[in-house]
Every structure is written in structure tokens, then in C-alpha cells.
Design a protein around this motif. Sequence first.
Motif, short mmCIF file in Angstrom:
data_model
loop_
_atom_site.label_atom_id
_atom_site.label_comp_id
_atom_site.label_asym_id
_atom_site.label_seq_id
_atom_site.Cartn_x
_atom_site.Cartn_y
_atom_site.Cartn_z
N GLN A 247 0.88 -1.54 0.19
CA GLN A 247 -0.15 -0.28 0.07
C GLN A 247 1.10 1.24 0.50
O GLN A 247 0.91 2.44 -0.82
N GLN A 248 1.77 1.27 1.00
CA GLN A 248 2.67 2.17 0.81
C GLN A 248 3.58 2.43 -0.71
O GLN A 248 3.47 3.56 -0.84
N PHE B 143 1.25 4.03 -2.60
CA PHE B 143 0.89 5.66 -2.71
C PHE B 143 1.85 6.51 -2.62
O PHE B 143 2.19 7.76 -3.05
N LYS C 92 1.96 7.58 -5.99
CA LYS C 92 0.61 8.99 -6.05
C LYS C 92 1.12 9.67 -5.39
O LYS C 92 0.52 10.60 -6.65
N THR D 187 -5.34 3.89 0.08
CA THR D 187 -4.58 3.96 -1.12
C THR D 187 -5.67 5.45 -1.67
O THR D 187 -5.21 6.15 -2.42
N GLU D 188 -6.57 5.37 -1.62
CA GLU D 188 -8.22 6.22 -1.79
C GLU D 188 -8.55 6.47 -0.95
O GLU D 188 -8.69 6.59 -0.05
#
Length: 368
Positions: free
Chosen positions: A20-21, A24, A27, A75-76
Amino acid sequence: MSNRTKNELSQSFSELGQRQQDIFESKVERFKQYLRSEGKDPLKQKGYAEKSIGTRVSRVLQAIQWIWEQDGATTEITPEQADQVIESLATDDFRRQDNGRYREDSKRKISDALVNWFQFKDSDWEPDITFQGEASTDNADPFTKNEVSTLWEASLTYKSIPKYNNLTPEERDRWRRYLAQELGKPKNDVNPADWEKVNTSWKIPSIIGTERAAGWRPALIERMKVDWYDANSKTIIIPGSQAVKNDSQWVQHLPNKATDPLERWIEQRENIKKYDNSDYMWLNRKGNPYNSKTLNDLLDGLIEEAEVSVGGRKISWYSFRHTLGTYTYEEFHDLEIVAETLRQNSTASAARYVHPTDEILRNAANIL
């Protein structure tokens, strides 16, 4: 990705799993590129200055961390979660790490950064609540046109002293003490020529003359360099690296009533010793560039000299800027022209410099 952003993600958002990190972080890096290339004005493909990108990203991360603390890490983030951030800022439930409430100006900046984030995500989101900035140095009342003219006249006589030959020996001695302080030299070194220097200086008129034409922020007067002035075009050209709250070069046209005292001052300053190794346009009596405090001290002196009645108004150096915005709007009734005149990035920012004039208020009193 900068070390600062990596540290914020790894330390503040440790609840993210490694994959996830990674997602992100990628992003956030794309978001930074978006801010750099088009974030300021997507239609014109105009980005923010590099120095402001990090703080804008940090504000988004503050909001996202708060969301994750309420709803769990993903992540959103959704528009509905952004609405929760805005509502919690308004009620002071969303607070700083030290549990202090955010100032209105800080709330506005977090809100603006979230708008950037959703524009980056191509998502149609706007906050329902608008926060007004508390920029105290910029929260001032305008002068009237007559007051600006009076202050200009006062600048022509400000700190003038009686002629040397019209004084008795005792009076000259008292004025020598005054001049020694003003000129930063020993009293015994003050001579009759110093009387002439004080009474013929164009420094203060050149500051006021250009200020009423351009509405400089104090920081720009502090940064002003003598070689920014182009005598051929009668303009001051501000480099993008020196502009205040902006990152692009702009050209300030000046009328003759501003260029006349400025050109006289530039000629004078070449013969003043404390400017020998300085490219600053103006230095105060201690040999330092002017700042908000010394400019406000100067304004206080001019107000006293001009006998301007302040009344209950909040008057500061920014009052010149508010005056220019107010009367520009009264002349053209167009906030875009006000924004262009004051070098503001939006009409919403320009609107803060527009005030109802006495004439409008008198007309409004007669409506019914």
C-alpha cells in the motif's frame, strides 16, 4: 521523491502495508509532478513554484492522515471523506498535532490543497465551507484618494529641517544632534552640507511615489534592487525569483509622477556612501533594507506630518495596496483588472482588497 515526503509517509502513515505504501508513494510523486506542471492553473498548464510544492503536499498528507485515523488507511480518499475534513476544520475537531486549533488561514490552505488533490485525481470536488485567511499584515483599511495625495505632499517635506543660516548657534547645536542620529555619524562630523542633504533627499518621495502607483507589498520594497528600474520604458522589472507570492517575472509600468522622484533618487543614491556596496534601492537610516516594521514606522511619521485622521480604521503599509485595489475596482468594476493590477492569482484574492468607498456608502444611505 524527496526525503521529507518519504519520512512523512513512513513515520506518520506507518499503518499502511508495504505494498500500500509503495502505491501511495507513487501516487504522491505523481501529485507533485502535477503541481509542478499544471496544478496552479490546469487550463493554462501553469504549475506552482518548486518551493511551495512541498508544503502543499504536506497539507494534503495532514488531511489524509486525519481521514485514516477516522476510517482506516487505504490508498484512496473519497469526496465524502474530504467533506468530513472540511466540516471538522470548521468545528475545530480537526486539530494540529499539539491539539491547538488551526487558524482560519491554515484551514483555507488545507482546503485549497485538497482541491488540488481532487483536480489531480480528475474528480469533481469543491468544499462546501469557505475559510477566510487571517493575514493580519494584509488586513488593512484603505486611504481615501485625498489622503494619499496628502501623504505624498508630506513625503516632500518629511523630516525637513530649518535652513542652517536661519538658526542661532544654540539651535544649530540641537539640530546637529538630530542630524547625527539621522545620518548615523558623530555629532562633531555634522556640517552645514548635511542640512542640504536632508532637505533635498528624494528617498522617501521615491518610495511613496512608486507605492501609490504599484501598491507594493512590504517584502517587495525590501527586495527592490536599483537595476530593476528601466529608465527607457519607465518600468520596474521584477524577476520571477524575487516576486512575492509568485514565481514569474512581471513588469510594473510607472506614471511620470512616480518615475520623476525615483529617477532623482537613483541619481542621488550614487553619491551616498552607504550605498557603495549595496544594490538595494532603499536602505533605512541603519543601512538595512526596509521591512514591514520600518515601513509602518515611516507611515506613522507621514500620517503625523500630514495630519491624517485615522479614526477607527486599521491603517498599515498595506493600506496603500487596499487603496489601489478599491479605486481600481471603482474605476473599472472588474475584479480581473484588480487582480492583474495587484498581481493576485485569483479574483477571490483580489476581492479582499476592494472596500466600499465613502461615496458608495453615502449613496447607499439614500436608497430608501
